[in-house]
Design a protein around this motif. Structure first.
Motif, PDB file in Angstrom:
ATOM      1  N   GLU A   1     -10.331  80.990  35.997  1.00 23.81           N
ATOM      2  CA  GLU A   1     -11.233  80.966  37.095  1.00 23.81           C
ATOM      3  C   GLU A   1     -11.230  80.983  38.729  1.00 23.81           C
ATOM      4  O   GLU A   1     -12.038  81.398  39.217  1.00 23.81           O
ATOM      5  CB  GLU A   1     -13.048  79.910  36.241  1.00 23.81           C
TER       6      GLU A   1
ATOM      7  N   GLU B   1      -8.732  77.245  32.558  1.00 24.18           N
ATOM      8  CA  GLU B   1      -9.494  77.093  33.638  1.00 24.18           C
ATOM      9  C   GLU B   1      -9.003  77.654  34.982  1.00 24.18           C
ATOM     10  O   GLU B   1     -10.232  77.749  36.494  1.00 24.18           O
ATOM     11  CB  GLU B   1      -9.527  75.294  33.626  1.00 24.18           C
TER      12      GLU B   1
ATOM     13  N   ARG C   1      -9.543  83.492  40.183  1.00 17.93           N
ATOM     14  CA  ARG C   1     -10.559  84.479  40.335  1.00 17.93           C
ATOM     15  C   ARG C   1     -11.310  84.496  41.465  1.00 17.93           C
ATOM     16  O   ARG C   1     -12.079  84.815  42.090  1.00 17.93           O
ATOM     17  CB  ARG C   1     -11.101  84.758  39.299  1.00 17.93           C
ATOM     18  N   LYS C   2     -11.420  82.951  41.686  1.00 10.99           N
ATOM     19  CA  LYS C   2     -11.922  82.895  42.530  1.00 10.99           C
ATOM     20  C   LYS C   2     -11.829  82.837  44.133  1.00 10.99           C
ATOM     21  O   LYS C   2     -12.068  83.312  45.966  1.00 10.99           O
ATOM     22  CB  LYS C   2     -13.092  81.307  42.751  1.00 10.99           C
TER      23      LYS C   2
END
Lengths: 779, 156
Positions: free
Chosen positions: A196, A193, A199-200
């Motif tokens: 993500e 998890e 990435r953000k």
């Protein structure tokens, strides 16, 4: 954002880049001998803008090259090192700029930007390293080494690099060798998890290390697939839980700035580069509706960042066409934690720190070279001592107009002048009592004349841009040839018609190259001949009657009469014994095609092309070139070019059934001769004596080989023509009158005739040939 | 659809009106032809201003409603005896590539169609001064039309 209007962005981009590059070039050339702080700031600012705009347009090679130059100037600005080789610095910046120019041309032509800037970047980096290596120790390094520094880093990976969590883990492992990692976010990097999340929001690290900021930065920057790195040194360990602050920003652009949404998009892009948490309203900036919203209500941005406010303001204030800027700090609920001190947190990325922000903005204001750069009155949240707070937004007074429209306006103006003459000099009006008509006609003529002057003045452009290019040429040549030249420019604000400027750029370049290459001697030769080591080349422009004179003067060795004669002899150009050639005649040889006396071909001249370009290009615009040279003391090239091509004041004369128009500026006087003043020398040359001076008489009909009834000088009219320092008297049948004429070119089908520069239509529709006065001299 | 068809039809018609069509004129007893596509207009003789230094056959320049164009005397260009201009004398204004030029001819005839199969190359053997301006020869029932090579003619 894939479907944004790239065309209009490209147009704006290339226009702004063009201006920036021009400014940059001027700054660099002016500061070759030493960069002032203002200039460093200015260059830094320009490079920063180029980088940002290019990145926005996805021109990565331009962006990275600009970035490296920017880094270099960032260092110069911050550290002000004393050991800089400014010549080399200038070389590097110019090389970078040339690269950007080439890529920009490709972009404008719609080609792929395939240039590789890495060589330039590498040499800039090396140069930077050299300055750093020898410079005083960096401030950060001065701190006691053992003391631990606390850092916060946020790492973003490139889109699509995949396995961000594994990369983060690797980074942690690497970092553990030189630093003690305190915490990181997300905490569990191995968890799927976290991919993500990284990435953000990026991968946030808090760690301590004994190494200085620069080292750590370098270390982290070497991470593969790195997209963005934010690294801060924290004041203390407590500061690690720094809370982000929220700002609400409202921006309005100038009414006439056009494409507000695209500008807004550019701004958001720049903010995103340096800051996190940027949200904006309207959300979709590429939508047409958003254009209206941004234009009327302004762009709203919410920013949540840990960055000091000064950094934010820096970016916002450097926006072009900015009209209004409001920045408000929002007090958030969770704000109870430690307040970071914006003044202490070191600046990084490329945003300048708070202290230098006013400096950076100031030079652009003072120079006033960039009309669209407008500082907005800041909101009340600004620091009270901010000098920008005092400045008012000036209104824009300059618009850009397509040249083809100006050309069309000029053509119409010409038609108007002709048709005015056709109406007021209409043969049907002859012998009529028309008192009121003539009065009104005079008024009409006056208005047309004013209008014409206005139209012409719109087309006038100062020579400064053309002249500045020459700086660069002289500089590059000196560097390459090992010569030392003081290049001086005088009267660069002299204005010339736009069309003419285009034609003189090349001739000027060739003459200056010639002066530096052939004229100026090597420093040792100069010293040996008793001259100063430094040569001097002066480029001067001045008005002289209806012409502009551009003079290129050097203090070099001058033209070598013997060499030129020898070369002329080899080329079979001599038509009379060598001794009979005057110095002036010999000097004119150098303007013939294929004429170069330089034994060795250099990269600048010697191939024999060049000087003939000068005379041919000048002929096109009705200009001429004169050389004046004194052996051992230097040469002066004088280019004589008309102020404007299109409309001239002319005196029309009649000869053998045809009409000829002579530019008034060349006429000294016209008079009837009496027989006693006319005499002939043994060679048959006719001369006339008037007011104690004797002049050659040129019979227009003989010159053009045309039959006429008036062969007796006493019956005709003599017009005294002046060209430079020479004067002749031209014999025509009779004077017709003075009038403004619109110069038209003789159809292409005709070969150029000596003594004729064009033709024109007279009021009654007759054609009159325009006399090229220079053609009657220097036979 | 129907409008598309009619536009196409119209374009074909325009092409058809110029294809194989020649403007014919006389010099001495010879009949010459110019492709109609190059002919801009025909005007009567107007005053011509000589440009000094140009060849004999270049008569000079004229003011054609504000445009200045050059004028060539075709007789002189072909090396024939000059003839005084009369009311039959005309200027055919031709436009070829970027050149606009007036051609002075003895008299203008008619526009006629000469089908491709009636056009043949001139005999190549003798390239006399006249011959080099003739591109093709058109056969008519009662004689021939010498079809001019405008490009050659314009090469001053």
């Amino acid at each position: 954002m894939a479907d944004f209007d790239r065309e209009s962005m490209m147009e704006m981009f290339s226009f702004e880049m063009g201006q920036l590059i021009e400014q940059l070039e001027q700054n660099i050339i002016q500061s070759e001998s030493g960069y002032s702080m203002d200039q460093i700031n200015e260059i830094f600012r320009i490079m920063h803008t180029i980088k940002g705009s290019a990145a926005m347009m996805l021109f990565d090679n331009i962006s990275t090259t600009a970035h490296s130059v920017e880094d270099l100037f960032f260092y110069l600005r911050e550290e002000n090192p004393q050991n800089v080789d400014y010549h080399r610095l200038t070389d590097l910046v110019l090389a970078g700029m040339d690269f950007i120019k080439v890529e920009l041309n490709k972009a404008e032509a719609g080609q792929t930007l395939d240039g590789d800037g890495s060589a330039i970047i590498a040499s800039i980096k090396q140069f930077l390293a050299e300055i750093k290596g020898e410079a005083a120790p960096e401030p950060l390094a001065q701190e006691e080494a053992p003391a631990a520094h606390y850092y916060k880093a946020i790492v973003f990976y490139e889109d699509g690099c995949e396995m961000e969590n594994i990369r983060a883990f690797t980074l942690l492992q690497n970092l553990n060798k030189s630093a003690a990692v305190i915490s990181h976010e997300p905490a569990d990097v191995i968890n799927e998890e976290s991919v993500e999340a990284i990435r953000k929001k990026g991968f946030t690290l808090l760690f301590s290390s004994s190494q200085p900021y620069a080292e750590i930065y370098k270390h982290l920057a070497s991470t593969v697939y790195l997209k963005k790195l934010l690294l801060e040194e924290l004041e203390s360990r407590q500061a690690e839980v720094k809370a982000p602050k929220s700002y609400s920003v409202k921006i309005k652009f100038n009414e006439d700035s056009e494409m507000e949404n695209v500008r807004a998009y550019a701004l958001i892009h720049r903010l995103n580069e340096v800051l996190e948490g940027v949200e904006h309203l309207p959300v979709d900036l590429m939508d047409d509706a958003s254009l209206e919203i941004v234009r009327h209500e302004g762009l709203r941005i919410n920013i949540e960042t840990v960055k000091p406010k000064s950094e934010l303001l820096d970016i916002l204030e450097s926006t072009v066409y900015l009209k209004e800027l409001e920045v408000e700090e929002l007090k958030s609920e969770g704000d109870s934690l430690n307040e970071p001190d914006p003044e202490v947190a070191p600046a990084h990325e490329n945003a300048p720190n708070a202290d230098s922000a006013p400096n950076e903005a100031a030079p652009a204001e003072e120079k006033g070279e960039e009309p669209q750069k407008i500082q907005a009155p800041p909101a009340q949240q600004h620091k009270a001592d901010d000098p920008l707070a005092q400045k008012k937004a000036p209104t824009q007074h300059v618009i850009s107009v397509n040249v083809s429209k100006l050309d069309q306006l000029l053509n119409l103006m010409g038609e108007l002048v002709i048709s005015e003459a056709m109406v007021t000099q209409n043969p049907e009006l002859e012998n009529l009592e028309l008192e009121s008509f003539h009065k009104e006609a005079r008024q009409l003529r006056k208005i047309i004349k004013d209008l014409q002057e206005t139209v012409m003045s719109m087309r006038m452009v100062p020579l400064s841009t053309t002249f500045f290019k020459m700086h660069r040429i002289v500089r590059d040549m000196c560097r390459q040839l090992g010569k030392d030249v003081q290049f001086e420019v005088i009267g660069e604000d002299t204005e010339v018609d736009k069309n003419i400027i285009e034609h003189i750029s090349d001739p000027l370049m060739h003459i200056i190259r010639n002066s530096v290459d052939h004229g100026i001697e090597m420093p040792d030769v100069r010293v040996a001949s008793g001259k100063s080591e430094k040569g001097s080349v002066t480029l001067e422009a001045k008005n002289s009657g209806g012409d502009v004179l551009i003079i290129v003067k050097d203090d070099g060795k001058g033209l070598d009469r013997e060499k030129i004669l020898k070369k002329a002899k080899n080329n079979g150009l001599l038509k009379k014994p060598e001794s009979e050639y005057s110095d002036k005649e010999v000097q004119q040889f150098i303007f013939l095609p294929g004429f170069s006396t330089n034994e060795q071909v250099t990269s600048y001249s010697g191939r024999g092309v060049g000087m003939d370009v000068v005379s041919t290009n000048l002929e096109i615009v009705g200009g001429s070139v004169i050389v004046d040279s004194v052996p051992g003391q230097g040469s002066a090239f004088t280019l004589k070019i008309p102020l404007t091509l299109a409309i001239i004041d002319g005196m029309t004369v009649k000869m053998g059934g045809a009409k000829y128009t002579i530019p008034i500026v060349s006429i000294k006087q016209s008079f009837k001769a009496s027989g006693k003043d006319i005499f002939t020398d043994p060679n048959g040359n006719e001369m006339i004596s008037t007011r104690g001076e004797i002049y050659n008489v040129v019979r227009l009909h003989e010159f053009f080989g045309v039959e006429t009834a008036v062969k007796n000088i006493e019956e005709g009219i003599l017009i005294m023509l002046e060209n430079g320092d020479q004067t002749i008297c031209l014999l025509a049948d009779e004077l017709v009158g003075e009038q403004q004429v619109v110069v038209k070119s003789i159809p292409k089908y005709f070969k150029k005739t000596r003594g004729i520069s064009g033709c024109t239509l007279l009021g009654n529709g007759d054609i009159s040939l325009i006399i090229d006065v220079a053609g009657f001299f220097d036979k | 659809m129907s409008s598309d068809n009619s536009t196409e039809q119209l374009e074909n018609d325009v092409e058809d009106t110029t294809k194989d069509r020649y403007m014919t004129f006389n010099i001495e007893s010879e009949k010459y032809g110019l492709e109609i596509a190059f002919v801009k207009e025909i005007i009567e003789m107007i005053p011509i201003t000589r440009v000094p230094g140009s060849p004999e056959y270049v008569e000079g320049i004229i003011n054609l409603r504000g445009d200045i164009i050059g004028v060539v005397d075709v007789r002189k260009r072909f090396g024939k005896q000059p003839k005084a201009y009369d009311e039959q004398t005309c200027i055919i204004v031709v436009e070829y590539q970027e050149y606009v030029l007036g051609l002075i001819v003895d008299s203008v005839n008619e526009v006629m169609t000469i089908e491709e199969e009636r056009v043949q190359a001139p005999p190549s053997a003798k390239l006399s001064q006249l011959n080099q301006y003739i591109r093709n020869i058109g056969q008519l029932g009662d004689g021939v039309v010498l079809l001019l090579d405008l490009e050659r003619l314009l090469q001053g």
